[in-house]
Design a protein around this motif. Structure first.
Motif, PDB file in Angstrom:
ATOM      1  N   SER A  95     -23.610 -88.963 -93.610  1.00 17.22           N
ATOM      2  CA  SER A  95     -24.814 -88.339 -94.141  1.00 17.22           C
ATOM      3  C   SER A  95     -24.746 -86.838 -93.898  1.00 17.22           C
ATOM      4  O   SER A  95     -24.313 -86.387 -92.835  1.00 17.22           O
ATOM      5  N   PHE A  96     -25.158 -86.065 -94.899  1.00 18.67           N
ATOM      6  CA  PHE A  96     -25.203 -84.613 -94.745  1.00 18.67           C
ATOM      7  C   PHE A  96     -26.310 -84.180 -93.789  1.00 18.67           C
ATOM      8  O   PHE A  96     -26.359 -83.033 -93.364  1.00 18.67           O
ATOM      9  N   GLY A  97     -27.210 -85.120 -93.436  1.00 13.77           N
ATOM     10  CA  GLY A  97     -28.234 -84.852 -92.432  1.00 13.77           C
ATOM     11  C   GLY A  97     -27.627 -84.515 -91.086  1.00 13.77           C
ATOM     12  O   GLY A  97     -28.280 -83.925 -90.221  1.00 13.77           O
ATOM     13  N   ARG A  98     -26.378 -84.846 -90.886  1.00 14.25           N
ATOM     14  CA  ARG A  98     -25.644 -84.508 -89.674  1.00 14.25           C
ATOM     15  C   ARG A  98     -25.514 -82.996 -89.514  1.00 14.25           C
ATOM     16  O   ARG A  98     -25.452 -82.477 -88.413  1.00 14.25           O
ATOM     17  N   PHE A  99     -25.503 -82.263 -90.660  1.00 11.48           N
ATOM     18  CA  PHE A  99     -25.366 -80.805 -90.618  1.00 11.48           C
ATOM     19  C   PHE A  99     -26.722 -80.096 -90.577  1.00 11.48           C
ATOM     20  O   PHE A  99     -26.861 -79.067 -89.949  1.00 11.48           O
ATOM     21  N   HIS A 100     -27.693 -80.693 -91.310  1.00 10.65           N
ATOM     22  CA  HIS A 100     -29.050 -80.124 -91.308  1.00 10.65           C
ATOM     23  C   HIS A 100     -30.033 -81.210 -91.719  1.00 10.65           C
ATOM     24  O   HIS A 100     -29.788 -81.961 -92.663  1.00 10.65           O
ATOM     25  N   ARG A 101     -31.134 -81.304 -91.024  1.00  9.23           N
ATOM     26  CA  ARG A 101     -32.130 -82.351 -91.265  1.00  9.23           C
ATOM     27  C   ARG A 101     -32.627 -82.376 -92.707  1.00  9.23           C
ATOM     28  O   ARG A 101     -32.917 -83.432 -93.249  1.00  9.23           O
ATOM     29  N   ALA A 102     -32.691 -81.201 -93.353  1.00  8.08           N
ATOM     30  CA  ALA A 102     -33.172 -81.125 -94.735  1.00  8.08           C
ATOM     31  C   ALA A 102     -32.217 -81.808 -95.723  1.00  8.08           C
ATOM     32  O   ALA A 102     -32.602 -82.129 -96.845  1.00  8.08           O
ATOM     33  N   LEU A 103     -30.963 -82.055 -95.297  1.00  7.77           N
ATOM     34  CA  LEU A 103     -29.971 -82.681 -96.175  1.00  7.77           C
ATOM     35  C   LEU A 103     -29.815 -84.179 -95.906  1.00  7.77           C
ATOM     36  O   LEU A 103     -28.860 -84.799 -96.364  1.00  7.77           O
ATOM     37  N   ASP A 104     -30.763 -84.751 -95.193  1.00  9.56           N
ATOM     38  CA  ASP A 104     -30.707 -86.160 -94.816  1.00  9.56           C
ATOM     39  C   ASP A 104     -30.688 -87.099 -96.019  1.00  9.56           C
ATOM     40  O   ASP A 104     -30.232 -88.228 -95.925  1.00  9.56           O
ATOM     41  N   PHE A 105     -31.153 -86.640 -97.159  1.00 10.71           N
ATOM     42  CA  PHE A 105     -31.216 -87.467 -98.366  1.00 10.71           C
ATOM     43  C   PHE A 105     -29.839 -87.625 -99.033  1.00 10.71           C
ATOM     44  O   PHE A 105     -29.652 -88.454 -99.918  1.00 10.71           O
ATOM     45  N   LEU A 106     -28.845 -86.861 -98.600  1.00 11.34           N
ATOM     46  CA  LEU A 106     -27.549 -86.790 -99.257  1.00 11.34           C
ATOM     47  C   LEU A 106     -26.466 -87.457 -98.409  1.00 11.34           C
ATOM     48  O   LEU A 106     -26.373 -87.215 -97.212  1.00 11.34           O
ATOM     49  N   SER A 107     -25.636 -88.303 -99.052  1.00  7.02           N
ATOM     50  CA  SER A 107     -24.550 -88.964 -98.322  1.00  7.02           C
ATOM     51  C   SER A 107     -23.279 -88.948 -99.161  1.00  7.02           C
ATOM     52  O   SER A 107     -23.328 -88.847-100.392  1.00  7.02           O
ATOM     53  N   LEU A 108     -22.153 -89.065 -98.481  1.00  7.42           N
ATOM     54  CA  LEU A 108     -20.857 -89.048 -99.142  1.00  7.42           C
ATOM     55  C   LEU A 108     -20.031 -90.208 -98.606  1.00  7.42           C
ATOM     56  O   LEU A 108     -19.996 -90.453 -97.401  1.00  7.42           O
ATOM     57  N   GLY A 109     -19.363 -90.915 -99.508  1.00  6.53           N
ATOM     58  CA  GLY A 109     -18.492 -92.018 -99.106  1.00  6.53           C
ATOM     59  C   GLY A 109     -17.166 -91.914 -99.833  1.00  6.53           C
ATOM     60  O   GLY A 109     -17.101 -91.435-100.969  1.00  6.53           O
ATOM     61  N   ALA A 110     -16.094 -92.358 -99.178  1.00  6.12           N
ATOM     62  CA  ALA A 110     -14.771 -92.321 -99.793  1.00  6.12           C
ATOM     63  C   ALA A 110     -13.912 -93.416 -99.197  1.00  6.12           C
ATOM     64  O   ALA A 110     -14.071 -93.772 -98.030  1.00  6.12           O
ATOM     65  N   ASN A 111     -13.028 -93.956-100.018  1.00  6.40           N
ATOM     66  CA  ASN A 111     -12.013 -94.851 -99.478  1.00  6.40           C
ATOM     67  C   ASN A 111     -10.757 -94.795-100.338  1.00  6.40           C
ATOM     68  O   ASN A 111     -10.810 -94.482-101.528  1.00  6.40           O
ATOM     69  N   LEU A 112      -9.634 -95.063 -99.702  1.00  2.00           N
ATOM     70  CA  LEU A 112      -8.339 -95.068-100.357  1.00  2.00           C
ATOM     71  C   LEU A 112      -7.591 -96.303 -99.895  1.00  2.00           C
ATOM     72  O   LEU A 112      -7.490 -96.562 -98.690  1.00  2.00           O
TER      73      LEU A 112
END
Length: 195
Positions: A64-81
């Motif tokens: 979750s981008f909330g890890r960098f700033h609380r205001a970005l808690d709504f945004l997440s990124l996932g990846a797999n290979l």
């Protein structure tokens, strides 16, 4: 088809919805079913090969981008290979008919990669996810050698396909959800190559 599967997976959950994982796996297929070209008119049937095996590994991450700033808690990124080495073993009779005696199992890509960008607004019940997927060149149908009235047709391969999809959902009230899905936003064409 009987499938014997062994896998080893390591997972680290470092947040409520965050994960870092790695795995290796081995699969043995007894009598795997494959699509096979049966005649000069390109009719397809299914046939059992003698056996096949896949060996590979996968790396997966979601944060979750909330890890960098609380205001970005709504945004997440996932990846797999996922990387896979696949080989089929044909019976003596099947090897005599097949275009290629040494090849991967039909439908098995050497790699698959996924990327997702998620937007979540639980207060209003809205969630949106943008998905990207690509897979490596894979055998679509096994060909046949010339003989017994058959001109002979080579194996058919599906070329890598880049998919971009969007899913938006809105939970209007409890147990009632409205969902919108758009597929292949990049207008990628499916390309099959034979010979």
């Amino acid at each position: 088809t009987y499938i014997h599967n062994v896998d080893l997976r390591w997972e680290w959950f470092f947040g409520e919805t965050e994960i870092l994982a790695a795995s290796i796996f081995y699969k043995y297929f007894d009598d795997p079913i494959e699509p096979v070209i049966t005649d000069n008119n390109y009719n397809i049937s299914f046939d059992n090969a003698d056996s096949a095996h896949n060996f590979g590994g996968e790396i997966e991450a979601r944060f979750s981008f909330g890890r960098f700033h609380r205001a970005l808690d709504f945004l997440s990124l996932g990846a797999n290979l996922t990387l896979v080495y696949s080989r089929i073993r044909l019976s003596d009779e099947g090897a005599e008919l097949a275009t290629n005696r040494e090849r991967p199992m039909a439908g098995q890509s050497p790699f698959v990669a996924n990327l997702s960008l998620g937007f979540s607004f639980p207060d209003i019940g809205v969630e949106a996810i943008l998905y990207y997927n690509v897979f490596g060149r894979r055998l679509q149908e096994a060909g046949r050698r010339p003989g017994e009235g058959l001109v002979g047709l080579p194996d058919t391969y599906e070329e890598p396909f880049h998919s971009l999809d969007l899913m938006i959902s809105w939970e209007i009230i409890e147990h009632l959800q409205l969902k919108f899905t758009a597929r292949n936003l990049a207008y990628q064409e499916v390309v099959l190559e034979q010979g």
